[in-house]
Write a protein that holds these residues in place. Structure first.
Motif, PDB file in Angstrom:
ATOM      1  N   GLU A 121     -34.120 -37.178  43.520  1.00  0.00           N
ATOM      2  CA  GLU A 121     -32.775 -37.370  44.048  1.00  0.00           C
ATOM      3  C   GLU A 121     -32.256 -38.801  43.856  1.00  0.00           C
ATOM      4  O   GLU A 121     -31.067 -39.036  43.991  1.00  0.00           O
ATOM      5  CB  GLU A 121     -32.698 -36.979  45.527  1.00  0.00           C
ATOM      6  CG  GLU A 121     -33.650 -37.708  46.437  1.00  0.00           C
ATOM      7  CD  GLU A 121     -35.026 -37.060  46.567  1.00  0.00           C
ATOM      8  OE1 GLU A 121     -35.841 -37.613  47.300  1.00  0.00           O
ATOM      9  OE2 GLU A 121     -35.276 -36.021  45.933  1.00  0.00           O
ATOM     10  N   ASN A 122     -33.125 -39.755  43.523  1.00  0.00           N
ATOM     11  CA  ASN A 122     -32.707 -41.136  43.297  1.00  0.00           C
ATOM     12  C   ASN A 122     -32.438 -41.435  41.834  1.00  0.00           C
ATOM     13  O   ASN A 122     -32.105 -42.556  41.484  1.00  0.00           O
ATOM     14  CB  ASN A 122     -33.752 -42.115  43.823  1.00  0.00           C
ATOM     15  CG  ASN A 122     -33.835 -42.122  45.330  1.00  0.00           C
ATOM     16  OD1 ASN A 122     -33.055 -41.458  46.005  1.00  0.00           O
ATOM     17  ND2 ASN A 122     -34.771 -42.865  45.867  1.00  0.00           N
ATOM     18  N   ILE A 123     -32.598 -40.458  40.956  1.00  0.00           N
ATOM     19  CA  ILE A 123     -32.364 -40.653  39.533  1.00  0.00           C
ATOM     20  C   ILE A 123     -31.061 -39.958  39.166  1.00  0.00           C
ATOM     21  O   ILE A 123     -30.907 -38.763  39.392  1.00  0.00           O
ATOM     22  CB  ILE A 123     -33.526 -40.094  38.693  1.00  0.00           C
ATOM     23  CG1 ILE A 123     -34.823 -40.791  39.098  1.00  0.00           C
ATOM     24  CG2 ILE A 123     -33.245 -40.273  37.223  1.00  0.00           C
ATOM     25  CD1 ILE A 123     -36.061 -40.192  38.465  1.00  0.00           C
ATOM     26  N   ILE A 125     -31.472 -47.393  30.834  1.00  0.00           N
ATOM     27  CA  ILE A 125     -32.023 -47.138  32.164  1.00  0.00           C
ATOM     28  C   ILE A 125     -31.857 -48.420  32.965  1.00  0.00           C
ATOM     29  O   ILE A 125     -32.399 -49.467  32.589  1.00  0.00           O
ATOM     30  CB  ILE A 125     -33.512 -46.742  32.101  1.00  0.00           C
ATOM     31  CG1 ILE A 125     -33.710 -45.523  31.216  1.00  0.00           C
ATOM     32  CG2 ILE A 125     -34.065 -46.484  33.485  1.00  0.00           C
ATOM     33  CD1 ILE A 125     -34.374 -45.801  29.930  1.00  0.00           C
ATOM     34  N   ASP A 126     -31.103 -48.361  34.061  1.00  0.00           N
ATOM     35  CA  ASP A 126     -30.962 -49.544  34.903  1.00  0.00           C
ATOM     36  C   ASP A 126     -31.068 -49.159  36.361  1.00  0.00           C
ATOM     37  O   ASP A 126     -31.060 -47.994  36.717  1.00  0.00           O
ATOM     38  CB  ASP A 126     -29.662 -50.306  34.616  1.00  0.00           C
ATOM     39  CG  ASP A 126     -28.417 -49.501  34.881  1.00  0.00           C
ATOM     40  OD1 ASP A 126     -28.534 -48.291  35.121  1.00  0.00           O
ATOM     41  OD2 ASP A 126     -27.335 -50.077  34.859  1.00  0.00           O
ATOM     42  N   GLY A 127     -31.218 -50.157  37.202  1.00  0.00           N
ATOM     43  CA  GLY A 127     -31.395 -49.937  38.629  1.00  0.00           C
ATOM     44  C   GLY A 127     -32.837 -50.060  39.072  1.00  0.00           C
ATOM     45  O   GLY A 127     -33.134 -49.944  40.257  1.00  0.00           O
ATOM     46  N   MET A 128     -33.744 -50.300  38.140  1.00  0.00           N
ATOM     47  CA  MET A 128     -35.142 -50.486  38.504  1.00  0.00           C
ATOM     48  C   MET A 128     -35.345 -51.933  38.927  1.00  0.00           C
ATOM     49  O   MET A 128     -34.824 -52.844  38.301  1.00  0.00           O
ATOM     50  CB  MET A 128     -36.060 -50.144  37.327  1.00  0.00           C
ATOM     51  CG  MET A 128     -35.975 -48.709  36.904  1.00  0.00           C
ATOM     52  SD  MET A 128     -37.014 -48.341  35.494  1.00  0.00           S
ATOM     53  CE  MET A 128     -38.577 -48.148  36.311  1.00  0.00           C
ATOM     54  N   GLN A 137     -35.037 -47.299  45.334  1.00  0.00           N
ATOM     55  CA  GLN A 137     -34.295 -47.671  44.133  1.00  0.00           C
ATOM     56  C   GLN A 137     -33.391 -46.528  43.670  1.00  0.00           C
ATOM     57  O   GLN A 137     -33.763 -45.372  43.725  1.00  0.00           O
ATOM     58  CB  GLN A 137     -35.264 -48.037  43.007  1.00  0.00           C
ATOM     59  CG  GLN A 137     -36.097 -49.239  43.318  1.00  0.00           C
ATOM     60  CD  GLN A 137     -37.103 -49.534  42.219  1.00  0.00           C
ATOM     61  OE1 GLN A 137     -36.982 -49.051  41.109  1.00  0.00           O
ATOM     62  NE2 GLN A 137     -38.086 -50.327  42.540  1.00  0.00           N
ATOM     63  N   ARG A 138     -32.199 -46.880  43.215  1.00  0.00           N
ATOM     64  CA  ARG A 138     -31.263 -45.929  42.607  1.00  0.00           C
ATOM     65  C   ARG A 138     -31.268 -46.194  41.106  1.00  0.00           C
ATOM     66  O   ARG A 138     -30.795 -47.239  40.646  1.00  0.00           O
ATOM     67  CB  ARG A 138     -29.848 -46.126  43.146  1.00  0.00           C
ATOM     68  CG  ARG A 138     -29.723 -45.819  44.594  1.00  0.00           C
ATOM     69  CD  ARG A 138     -29.575 -44.323  44.766  1.00  0.00           C
ATOM     70  NE  ARG A 138     -29.436 -44.032  46.183  1.00  0.00           N
ATOM     71  CZ  ARG A 138     -29.873 -42.931  46.731  1.00  0.00           C
ATOM     72  NH1 ARG A 138     -30.468 -42.027  45.999  1.00  0.00           N
ATOM     73  NH2 ARG A 138     -29.715 -42.721  48.008  1.00  0.00           N
ATOM     74  N   ILE A 139     -31.785 -45.272  40.343  1.00  0.00           N
ATOM     75  CA  ILE A 139     -31.924 -45.449  38.901  1.00  0.00           C
ATOM     76  C   ILE A 139     -30.832 -44.655  38.199  1.00  0.00           C
ATOM     77  O   ILE A 139     -30.620 -43.485  38.495  1.00  0.00           O
ATOM     78  CB  ILE A 139     -33.320 -44.991  38.439  1.00  0.00           C
ATOM     79  CG1 ILE A 139     -34.388 -45.813  39.155  1.00  0.00           C
ATOM     80  CG2 ILE A 139     -33.449 -45.124  36.938  1.00  0.00           C
ATOM     81  CD1 ILE A 139     -35.783 -45.321  38.935  1.00  0.00           C
ATOM     82  N   ARG A 140     -30.135 -45.314  37.267  1.00  0.00           N
ATOM     83  CA  ARG A 140     -29.101 -44.668  36.466  1.00  0.00           C
ATOM     84  C   ARG A 140     -29.571 -44.582  35.017  1.00  0.00           C
ATOM     85  O   ARG A 140     -30.019 -45.575  34.448  1.00  0.00           O
ATOM     86  CB  ARG A 140     -27.796 -45.461  36.548  1.00  0.00           C
ATOM     87  CG  ARG A 140     -27.114 -45.345  37.889  1.00  0.00           C
ATOM     88  CD  ARG A 140     -25.926 -46.265  38.009  1.00  0.00           C
ATOM     89  NE  ARG A 140     -26.221 -47.670  37.758  1.00  0.00           N
ATOM     90  CZ  ARG A 140     -26.798 -48.493  38.638  1.00  0.00           C
ATOM     91  NH1 ARG A 140     -27.161 -48.046  39.806  1.00  0.00           N
ATOM     92  NH2 ARG A 140     -27.008 -49.750  38.339  1.00  0.00           N
ATOM     93  N   ILE A 141     -29.440 -43.401  34.448  1.00  0.00           N
ATOM     94  CA  ILE A 141     -29.782 -43.184  33.044  1.00  0.00           C
ATOM     95  C   ILE A 141     -28.498 -42.773  32.356  1.00  0.00           C
ATOM     96  O   ILE A 141     -27.888 -41.766  32.727  1.00  0.00           O
ATOM     97  CB  ILE A 141     -30.851 -42.083  32.890  1.00  0.00           C
ATOM     98  CG1 ILE A 141     -32.086 -42.421  33.710  1.00  0.00           C
ATOM     99  CG2 ILE A 141     -31.203 -41.901  31.423  1.00  0.00           C
ATOM    100  CD1 ILE A 141     -33.078 -41.281  33.818  1.00  0.00           C
TER     101      ILE A 141
END
Length: 102
Positions: free
Chosen positions: A97-99, A43-46, A25-29
């Motif tokens: 690294e995915n956040i 917080i999206d991408g979950m 998963q690629r999580i964007r905050i």
């Protein structure tokens, strides 16, 4: 005989499916300004079908001591909590690294 995971084929106590899903998963905050100039952390991408967003949102609200909700695959927290959210997600097993902080 131990139960076997239908996805990975390993016994349930050795199953790594949850960890693999977290790594993919690629999580964007990000921070958005809403009505009346109020800051909101998004917080999206979950993946909401494998991860219970309601429980993650509840734990985040408790950890950050703020209000918030989850809607449409996003978690919204009142206030600017980008650093604390990243710290919490790393603590529960998401790779750093995915956040992505925006």
């Amino acid at each position: 005989m131990a139960e076997v995971c239908s996805t990975c084929g390993l016994p349930k106590d050795l199953c790594v499916c949850g960890e693999i899903e977290k790594e993919q998963q690629r999580i964007r905050i990000r921070l958005e300004t809403r009505k009346f100039g109020k800051a909101t952390t998004i917080i999206d991408g979950m993946d909401d079908k494998n991860q219970n967003l309601q429980s993650v949102a509840q734990k985040l609200k408790t950890y950050c001591a703020c209000g918030g909700t989850h809607k449409n695959g996003q978690i919204m927290l009142q206030g600017d909590h980008r650093d604390r959210v990243k710290e919490f997600l790393i603590k529960i097993g998401y790779p750093q690294e995915n956040i992505e902080l925006q």
